[in-house]
Design a protein around this motif. Sequence first.
Motif, PDB file in Angstrom:
ATOM      1  N   PRO A 195     -37.881  -8.174 -71.685  1.00 17.45           N
ATOM      2  CA  PRO A 195     -39.025  -8.182 -70.757  1.00 17.45           C
ATOM      3  C   PRO A 195     -38.861  -7.297 -69.527  1.00 17.45           C
ATOM      4  O   PRO A 195     -39.843  -7.021 -68.838  1.00 17.45           O
ATOM      5  N   TRP A 196     -37.635  -6.828 -69.236  1.00 20.31           N
ATOM      6  CA  TRP A 196     -37.392  -6.123 -67.983  1.00 20.31           C
ATOM      7  C   TRP A 196     -37.017  -4.666 -68.141  1.00 20.31           C
ATOM      8  O   TRP A 196     -37.071  -3.912 -67.167  1.00 20.31           O
ATOM      9  N   TRP A 197     -36.599  -4.248 -69.329  1.00 22.02           N
ATOM     10  CA  TRP A 197     -36.026  -2.917 -69.499  1.00 22.02           C
ATOM     11  C   TRP A 197     -36.658  -2.166 -70.660  1.00 22.02           C
ATOM     12  O   TRP A 197     -36.973  -2.757 -71.705  1.00 22.02           O
ATOM     13  N   ASN A 198     -36.795  -0.832 -70.463  1.00 26.31           N
ATOM     14  CA  ASN A 198     -37.274   0.066 -71.503  1.00 26.31           C
ATOM     15  C   ASN A 198     -36.250   1.183 -71.704  1.00 26.31           C
ATOM     16  O   ASN A 198     -35.627   1.645 -70.732  1.00 26.31           O
ATOM     17  N   VAL A 199     -36.098   1.624 -72.919  1.00 31.22           N
ATOM     18  CA  VAL A 199     -35.357   2.844 -73.202  1.00 31.22           C
ATOM     19  C   VAL A 199     -36.373   3.947 -73.486  1.00 31.22           C
ATOM     20  O   VAL A 199     -37.434   3.693 -74.070  1.00 31.22           O
ATOM     21  N   VAL A 200     -36.073   5.158 -73.047  1.00 26.68           N
ATOM     22  CA  VAL A 200     -36.997   6.277 -73.218  1.00 26.68           C
ATOM     23  C   VAL A 200     -36.252   7.450 -73.825  1.00 26.68           C
ATOM     24  O   VAL A 200     -35.042   7.623 -73.624  1.00 26.68           O
ATOM     25  N   ALA A 201     -36.991   8.251 -74.556  1.00 26.45           N
ATOM     26  CA  ALA A 201     -36.423   9.461 -75.153  1.00 26.45           C
ATOM     27  C   ALA A 201     -37.553  10.450 -75.350  1.00 26.45           C
ATOM     28  O   ALA A 201     -38.690  10.062 -75.664  1.00 26.45           O
ATOM     29  N   GLY A 202     -37.243  11.726 -75.156  1.00 27.00           N
ATOM     30  CA  GLY A 202     -38.289  12.724 -75.325  1.00 27.00           C
ATOM     31  C   GLY A 202     -37.839  14.087 -74.857  1.00 27.00           C
ATOM     32  O   GLY A 202     -36.669  14.463 -75.005  1.00 27.00           O
ATOM     33  N   VAL A 203     -38.781  14.835 -74.275  1.00 24.52           N
ATOM     34  CA  VAL A 203     -38.516  16.201 -73.842  1.00 24.52           C
ATOM     35  C   VAL A 203     -38.999  16.373 -72.407  1.00 24.52           C
ATOM     36  O   VAL A 203     -39.907  15.695 -71.934  1.00 24.52           O
ATOM     37  N   ARG A 204     -38.374  17.312 -71.716  1.00 29.85           N
ATOM     38  CA  ARG A 204     -38.759  17.699 -70.355  1.00 29.85           C
ATOM     39  C   ARG A 204     -38.860  19.215 -70.304  1.00 29.85           C
ATOM     40  O   ARG A 204     -38.030  19.919 -70.890  1.00 29.85           O
ATOM     41  N   HIS A 205     -39.870  19.683 -69.592  1.00 32.98           N
ATOM     42  CA  HIS A 205     -40.013  21.135 -69.414  1.00 32.98           C
ATOM     43  C   HIS A 205     -40.212  21.430 -67.937  1.00 32.98           C
ATOM     44  O   HIS A 205     -41.063  20.815 -67.279  1.00 32.98           O
ATOM     45  N   ASP A 206     -39.405  22.347 -67.404  1.00 27.72           N
ATOM     46  CA  ASP A 206     -39.506  22.770 -66.009  1.00 27.72           C
ATOM     47  C   ASP A 206     -40.362  24.033 -65.925  1.00 27.72           C
ATOM     48  O   ASP A 206     -39.981  25.086 -66.466  1.00 27.72           O
ATOM     49  N   ILE A 207     -41.509  23.912 -65.236  1.00 16.97           N
ATOM     50  CA  ILE A 207     -42.369  25.075 -65.016  1.00 16.97           C
ATOM     51  C   ILE A 207     -41.788  25.958 -63.918  1.00 16.97           C
ATOM     52  O   ILE A 207     -41.868  27.177 -63.966  1.00 16.97           O
ATOM     53  N   ARG A 208     -41.243  25.315 -62.904  1.00 17.23           N
ATOM     54  CA  ARG A 208     -40.544  25.985 -61.805  1.00 17.23           C
ATOM     55  C   ARG A 208     -39.254  25.219 -61.558  1.00 17.23           C
ATOM     56  O   ARG A 208     -39.209  24.009 -61.778  1.00 17.23           O
ATOM     57  N   PRO A 209     -38.175  25.819 -61.107  1.00 15.25           N
ATOM     58  CA  PRO A 209     -38.041  27.253 -60.794  1.00 15.25           C
ATOM     59  C   PRO A 209     -37.893  28.098 -62.044  1.00 15.25           C
ATOM     60  O   PRO A 209     -37.669  27.577 -63.142  1.00 15.25           O
ATOM     61  N   LYS A 210     -38.005  29.392 -61.859  1.00 12.67           N
ATOM     62  CA  LYS A 210     -37.803  30.307 -62.971  1.00 12.67           C
ATOM     63  C   LYS A 210     -36.348  30.720 -63.030  1.00 12.67           C
ATOM     64  O   LYS A 210     -35.692  30.828 -61.996  1.00 12.67           O
ATOM     65  N   PRO A 211     -35.795  30.950 -64.211  1.00 14.42           N
ATOM     66  CA  PRO A 211     -36.463  30.932 -65.519  1.00 14.42           C
ATOM     67  C   PRO A 211     -36.795  29.509 -65.972  1.00 14.42           C
ATOM     68  O   PRO A 211     -36.058  28.565 -65.690  1.00 14.42           O
ATOM     69  N   GLN A 212     -37.918  29.378 -66.666  1.00 18.02           N
ATOM     70  CA  GLN A 212     -38.315  28.070 -67.177  1.00 18.02           C
ATOM     71  C   GLN A 212     -37.293  27.574 -68.203  1.00 18.02           C
ATOM     72  O   GLN A 212     -36.666  28.371 -68.909  1.00 18.02           O
ATOM     73  N   ARG A 213     -37.165  26.249 -68.249  1.00 19.15           N
ATOM     74  CA  ARG A 213     -36.159  25.678 -69.147  1.00 19.15           C
ATOM     75  C   ARG A 213     -36.654  24.352 -69.696  1.00 19.15           C
ATOM     76  O   ARG A 213     -37.348  23.601 -68.994  1.00 19.15           O
ATOM     77  N   SER A 214     -36.290  24.064 -70.937  1.00 19.73           N
ATOM     78  CA  SER A 214     -36.669  22.811 -71.593  1.00 19.73           C
ATOM     79  C   SER A 214     -35.423  21.986 -71.872  1.00 19.73           C
ATOM     80  O   SER A 214     -34.327  22.532 -72.081  1.00 19.73           O
ATOM     81  N   TYR A 215     -35.612  20.670 -71.893  1.00 21.00           N
ATOM     82  CA  TYR A 215     -34.502  19.735 -72.050  1.00 21.00           C
ATOM     83  C   TYR A 215     -34.880  18.623 -73.028  1.00 21.00           C
ATOM     84  O   TYR A 215     -36.041  18.208 -73.097  1.00 21.00           O
ATOM     85  N   ALA A 216     -33.887  18.144 -73.743  1.00 20.06           N
ATOM     86  CA  ALA A 216     -33.999  16.856 -74.435  1.00 20.06           C
ATOM     87  C   ALA A 216     -33.505  15.786 -73.468  1.00 20.06           C
ATOM     88  O   ALA A 216     -32.557  16.013 -72.710  1.00 20.06           O
ATOM     89  N   THR A 217     -34.150  14.637 -73.476  1.00 20.62           N
ATOM     90  CA  THR A 217     -33.799  13.606 -72.508  1.00 20.62           C
ATOM     91  C   THR A 217     -33.755  12.227 -73.151  1.00 20.62           C
ATOM     92  O   THR A 217     -34.483  11.940 -74.112  1.00 20.62           O
ATOM     93  N   VAL A 218     -32.890  11.386 -72.625  1.00 25.14           N
ATOM     94  CA  VAL A 218     -32.803   9.982 -73.007  1.00 25.14           C
ATOM     95  C   VAL A 218     -32.463   9.196 -71.754  1.00 25.14           C
ATOM     96  O   VAL A 218     -31.768   9.708 -70.855  1.00 25.14           O
TER      97      VAL A 218
END
Length: 300
Positions: free
Chosen positions: A157-180
């Motif tokens: 009831p109190w905790w969630n686990v998350v997983a997905g992707v993150r994309h940085d628009i700024r700063p440049k160069p742009q970079r994408s990440y896998a996240t958990v």
Amino acid sequence: MKRLIAIALLAGTTPALAQMDHSQMDHSAHQMPPAPEASADPHAGHAMPAADDAIPKGVAPPVPADHAAEAFYDPAVMARARAAMIQESGGMTFSQLMVDRLEYRANKGANGFAWEGEGWIGGDINRFAFKTEGEGEVGGPLESAEVQALYSRAIDPWWNVVAGVRHDIRPKPQRSYATVGIEGLAPYWFEVEGQAFVSTKGDVHLRMEGSYDQRITQRLILQPAAEVNIAAQDVPELGIGSGISNIELGLRLRYEFAREFAPYVGVHWERKLGDTARYARAEGEGASTASLVMGIRFWF
């Protein structure tokens, strides 16, 4: 009175009746049958279901698959009715959009702005979530901006686990990440979150956040908050050094005109550390910034 009448009648009876010997009378017709012997089994004589030896002790039996109503109604109709009841009792799809911070920052240098928000859609257990945050100068360039798309699953009831992707628009160069990560409500009502990021270039980062709502009244809330970012290695092209790269602290006082809408004022301080501070100074920037902030928090 009745006793006197009985004595008088008995006195007036015939000698034969008065001299009758009652010990010779047959009383067998008036005797009660002997009581049955008590059984040692309290359930003797009752039809008790046999124990299912296949179910281990202490384990709940399986949920019955039969439904009594189907003896009188069409099973297909009852299946639809049960599905509707489950849907209306917690199986529905919900959604929320929360803009936790949308603020103006006044400081000694160029004034700035910042935002932080998230939203989700789904049920009690499984959800699709997205997050975004960033900051920049008023009338100037956007310094940082990121978006995340996440799958969120409740583990209690109190905790969630998350997983997905993150994309940085700024700063440049742009970079994408896998996240958990994991997020939730810690004891004593602290909201905490931790995420790990691995970029497409192989660099690893950690982020930890926490906040607490101290209610002064039912509408006036003081919220301290903190954020720490850690890098596993130097990333010179992004101006990030290994170790603890930066710390952010904030203290905001908001007034909830309604639960869904609350303006706030406060202070915000951030500090770059180690090689991250060295990279910032090399670009002509300061390693530490303190700001007065004002903004709004809303959700729907």
